[in-house]
Design an enzyme around this catalytic site. Structure first.
Site, PDB file in Angstrom:
ATOM      1  N   HIS A 160      -4.775   6.703 -23.690  1.00  0.00           N
ATOM      2  CA  HIS A 160      -3.999   5.468 -23.880  1.00  0.00           C
ATOM      3  C   HIS A 160      -2.754   5.684 -24.730  1.00  0.00           C
ATOM      4  O   HIS A 160      -1.731   5.047 -24.498  1.00  0.00           O
ATOM      5  CB  HIS A 160      -4.913   4.355 -24.431  1.00  0.00           C
ATOM      6  CG  HIS A 160      -5.950   3.949 -23.439  1.00  0.00           C
ATOM      7  ND1 HIS A 160      -7.299   3.961 -23.686  1.00  0.00           N
ATOM      8  CD2 HIS A 160      -5.824   3.576 -22.130  1.00  0.00           C
ATOM      9  CE1 HIS A 160      -7.957   3.590 -22.596  1.00  0.00           C
ATOM     10  NE2 HIS A 160      -7.093   3.367 -21.642  1.00  0.00           N
ATOM     11  N   ASP A 173     -10.046  -1.512 -18.302  1.00  0.00           N
ATOM     12  CA  ASP A 173     -10.756  -1.378 -19.584  1.00  0.00           C
ATOM     13  C   ASP A 173      -9.970  -1.970 -20.743  1.00  0.00           C
ATOM     14  O   ASP A 173     -10.510  -2.172 -21.830  1.00  0.00           O
ATOM     15  CB  ASP A 173     -11.059   0.107 -19.845  1.00  0.00           C
ATOM     16  CG  ASP A 173      -9.792   0.942 -19.761  1.00  0.00           C
ATOM     17  OD1 ASP A 173      -9.020   0.975 -20.731  1.00  0.00           O
ATOM     18  OD2 ASP A 173      -9.540   1.549 -18.687  1.00  0.00           O
ATOM     19  N   GLU A 199      -5.103  -6.158 -12.480  1.00  0.00           N
ATOM     20  CA  GLU A 199      -6.306  -5.347 -12.222  1.00  0.00           C
ATOM     21  C   GLU A 199      -7.036  -5.958 -11.022  1.00  0.00           C
ATOM     22  O   GLU A 199      -7.280  -7.157 -10.984  1.00  0.00           O
ATOM     23  CB  GLU A 199      -7.191  -5.341 -13.476  1.00  0.00           C
ATOM     24  CG  GLU A 199      -8.643  -4.944 -13.269  1.00  0.00           C
ATOM     25  CD  GLU A 199      -8.862  -3.528 -12.742  1.00  0.00           C
ATOM     26  OE1 GLU A 199      -8.391  -2.565 -13.374  1.00  0.00           O
ATOM     27  OE2 GLU A 199      -9.523  -3.388 -11.675  1.00  0.00           O
ATOM     28  N   ASP A 249      -2.065   2.549 -14.283  1.00  0.00           N
ATOM     29  CA  ASP A 249      -3.276   3.088 -14.914  1.00  0.00           C
ATOM     30  C   ASP A 249      -4.409   2.939 -13.911  1.00  0.00           C
ATOM     31  O   ASP A 249      -5.252   2.051 -14.018  1.00  0.00           O
ATOM     32  CB  ASP A 249      -3.540   2.294 -16.203  1.00  0.00           C
ATOM     33  CG  ASP A 249      -4.744   2.818 -16.971  1.00  0.00           C
ATOM     34  OD1 ASP A 249      -5.381   3.776 -16.527  1.00  0.00           O
ATOM     35  OD2 ASP A 249      -5.050   2.222 -18.028  1.00  0.00           O
ATOM     36  N   SER A 250      -4.405   3.815 -12.923  1.00  0.00           N
ATOM     37  CA  SER A 250      -5.285   3.598 -11.765  1.00  0.00           C
ATOM     38  C   SER A 250      -6.409   4.612 -11.693  1.00  0.00           C
ATOM     39  O   SER A 250      -6.390   5.645 -12.359  1.00  0.00           O
ATOM     40  CB  SER A 250      -4.465   3.698 -10.479  1.00  0.00           C
ATOM     41  OG  SER A 250      -4.200   5.050 -10.203  1.00  0.00           O
ATOM     42  N   PRO A 257      -8.936   1.056  -2.852  1.00  0.00           N
ATOM     43  CA  PRO A 257      -7.773   0.206  -3.143  1.00  0.00           C
ATOM     44  C   PRO A 257      -6.694   0.918  -3.955  1.00  0.00           C
ATOM     45  O   PRO A 257      -5.554   0.460  -4.025  1.00  0.00           O
ATOM     46  CB  PRO A 257      -8.367  -0.961  -3.942  1.00  0.00           C
ATOM     47  CG  PRO A 257      -9.656  -0.458  -4.485  1.00  0.00           C
ATOM     48  CD  PRO A 257     -10.163   0.559  -3.505  1.00  0.00           C
TER      49      PRO A 257
HETATM   50  N1  SAM Z   1      -8.273   5.838 -17.315  1.00  0.00           N
HETATM   51  C1  SAM Z   1      -8.818   5.783 -16.036  1.00  0.00           C
HETATM   52  C2  SAM Z   1      -8.846   7.046 -15.248  1.00  0.00           C
HETATM   53  O1  SAM Z   1      -7.795   7.680 -15.026  1.00  0.00           O
HETATM   54  O2  SAM Z   1      -9.936   7.441 -14.841  1.00  0.00           O
HETATM   55  C3  SAM Z   1      -8.319   4.626 -15.232  1.00  0.00           C
HETATM   56  C4  SAM Z   1      -8.791   3.392 -15.931  1.00  0.00           C
HETATM   57  S1  SAM Z   1      -8.801   1.861 -15.185  1.00  0.00           S
HETATM   58  C5  SAM Z   1     -10.509   1.487 -15.330  1.00  0.00           C
HETATM   59  C6  SAM Z   1      -8.467   2.052 -13.462  1.00  0.00           C
HETATM   60  C7  SAM Z   1      -8.520   0.707 -12.760  1.00  0.00           C
HETATM   61  O3  SAM Z   1      -7.627   0.684 -11.649  1.00  0.00           O
HETATM   62  C8  SAM Z   1      -9.873   0.343 -12.194  1.00  0.00           C
HETATM   63  O4  SAM Z   1     -10.484  -0.650 -12.989  1.00  0.00           O
HETATM   64  C9  SAM Z   1      -9.580  -0.141 -10.773  1.00  0.00           C
HETATM   65  O5  SAM Z   1     -10.308  -1.303 -10.419  1.00  0.00           O
HETATM   66  C10 SAM Z   1      -8.084  -0.391 -10.849  1.00  0.00           C
HETATM   67  N2  SAM Z   1      -7.395  -0.402  -9.534  1.00  0.00           N
HETATM   68  C11 SAM Z   1      -7.607   0.416  -8.481  1.00  0.00           C
HETATM   69  N3  SAM Z   1      -6.801   0.074  -7.451  1.00  0.00           N
HETATM   70  C12 SAM Z   1      -6.060  -0.986  -7.867  1.00  0.00           C
HETATM   71  C13 SAM Z   1      -5.073  -1.796  -7.253  1.00  0.00           C
HETATM   72  N4  SAM Z   1      -4.662  -1.566  -5.992  1.00  0.00           N
HETATM   73  N5  SAM Z   1      -4.516  -2.802  -7.982  1.00  0.00           N
HETATM   74  C14 SAM Z   1      -4.922  -3.043  -9.253  1.00  0.00           C
HETATM   75  N6  SAM Z   1      -5.867  -2.326  -9.885  1.00  0.00           N
HETATM   76  C15 SAM Z   1      -6.436  -1.304  -9.211  1.00  0.00           C
END
Ligand code: SAM
Length: 287
Positions: free
Chosen positions: A64, A88, A108, A158-159, A165
């Site tokens: 982060h 998160d 998110e 941050d995906s 998706p």
């Molecule tokens: N730090 C983490 C990693 O690199 O492993 C990523 C953290 S964060 C939890 C990633 C988030 O991206 C997930 O909660 C997921 O649901 C979200 N995500 C995936 N595709 C997305 C989209 N198209 N739009 C918005 N959020 C998305």
């Protein structure tokens, strides 16, 4: 006594990571992924999406710090920020520490991730309970950048990995829309996968970025929970350069303290090991 339960994250043939679990705190399935939160022996609480570690309490500060403060401290006055993913809450938390920020929009896709983290990982997700500068949208980041008329100083992607998706978040159409949403001096930073295990993804991300932006870079950091330890973020901007436009005074003036990030780390992170530089030859502009 600790339990005998271990979770294993498998990656390459013959490579995986195991964590001893003291307690399973949350386990549900959304329309997008499985969402689990476990209390581990050595890493505190951990979020796993589809069985892959997203965040651990022990080392989340590294990811982060590096996804947030690198762009925030290159931009001279970041006010309007967009975070895509980041369920998160750790990235929004770090963005909102900057006094210059007037608004942080976070998009998110999976409500369950936010709910689970609010309940079990307040270290990252406290901010999601409500912050006057945070606009939390549950929706698809791909659609959001297609439709919004807003301009952002910084967009942070941050995906999860490019599966389901999150797959379009790594493609050219998405970055075409990101470019359209960036204000002059805008920067986009994205989760850039592993230099060891994802050379092909890193190359294709840089191909996409370098066809849309003047300054394209990748920068690295070390952490405890992602496969191989070494991990990357991509950086793209049409005007700002992450080294030439970085000033120590921005860190001093911010008044912020960090546990991983500092001025030396900022500069060193953009120095790539030779194998990674070779893989991305010609795709890093203004090296
Ligand atoms: N730090 C983490 C990693 O690199 O492993 C990523 C953290 S964060 C939890 C990633 C988030 O991206 C997930 O909660 C997921 O649901 C979200 N995500 C995936 N595709 C997305 C989209 N198209 N739009 C918005 N959020 C998305």
């Amino acid at each position: 006594m600790f339990s005998d339960l271990w979770i294993e994250e498998k990656h390459e043939v013959g490579y995986g990571m195991r964590y001893q679990v003291e307690q399973v705190l949350y386990s549900k399935k959304s329309e997008f992924q499985t969402v689990d939160i476990v209390e581990t022996k050595g890493h505190g609480k951990m979020l796993l999406n589809d069985g892959l570690v997203m965040v651990s309490e022990r080392d989340e500060f590294i990811y982060h710090d590096m996804i947030t403060h690198v762009p925030m401290l290159i931009h001279p006055a970041p006010k309007n920020i967009l975070v895509i993913g980041g369920g998160d809450g750790g990235t929004a938390r770090e963005v909102l520490r900057h006094n210059s920020v007037e608004k942080c929009t976070m998009v998110e896709i999976d409500k369950l991730v936010c709910e689970a983290c609010i309940e079990h990982i307040p270290q990252t997700a406290e901010v999601l309970k409500g912050h006057k500068k945070l606009n939390l949208i549950i929706g698809d980041g791909v659609k959001f950048v297609q439709e919004t008329k807003e301009k952002f100083d910084i967009i942070i992607v941050d995906s999860t990995d490019p599966i389901g998706p999150a797959a379009p978040l790594f493609g050219p159409e998405f970055y075409g829309n990101v470019k359209k949403c960036l204000a002059p001096n805008g920067i986009v930073v994205s989760q850039g996968e592993s230099p060891f295990f994802n050379e092909d993804i890193q190359k294709s991300m840089l191909e996409v970025l370098s066809s849309a932006f003047e300054n394209t870079y990748i920068y690295n950091f070390s952490n405890l929970t992602y496969p191989g330890g070494l991990w990357s973020f991509t950086f793209a901007s049409n005007s700002l350069d992450p080294i030439a436009d970085f000033k120590q005074s921005r860190i001093d003036e911010s008044g912020l303290e960090f546990n991983y990030y500092n001025e030396g780390i900022h500069k060193a992170a953009f120095k790539l090991p030779t194998f990674q530089r070779k893989n991305l030859e010609g795709l890093i502009k203004n090296p």
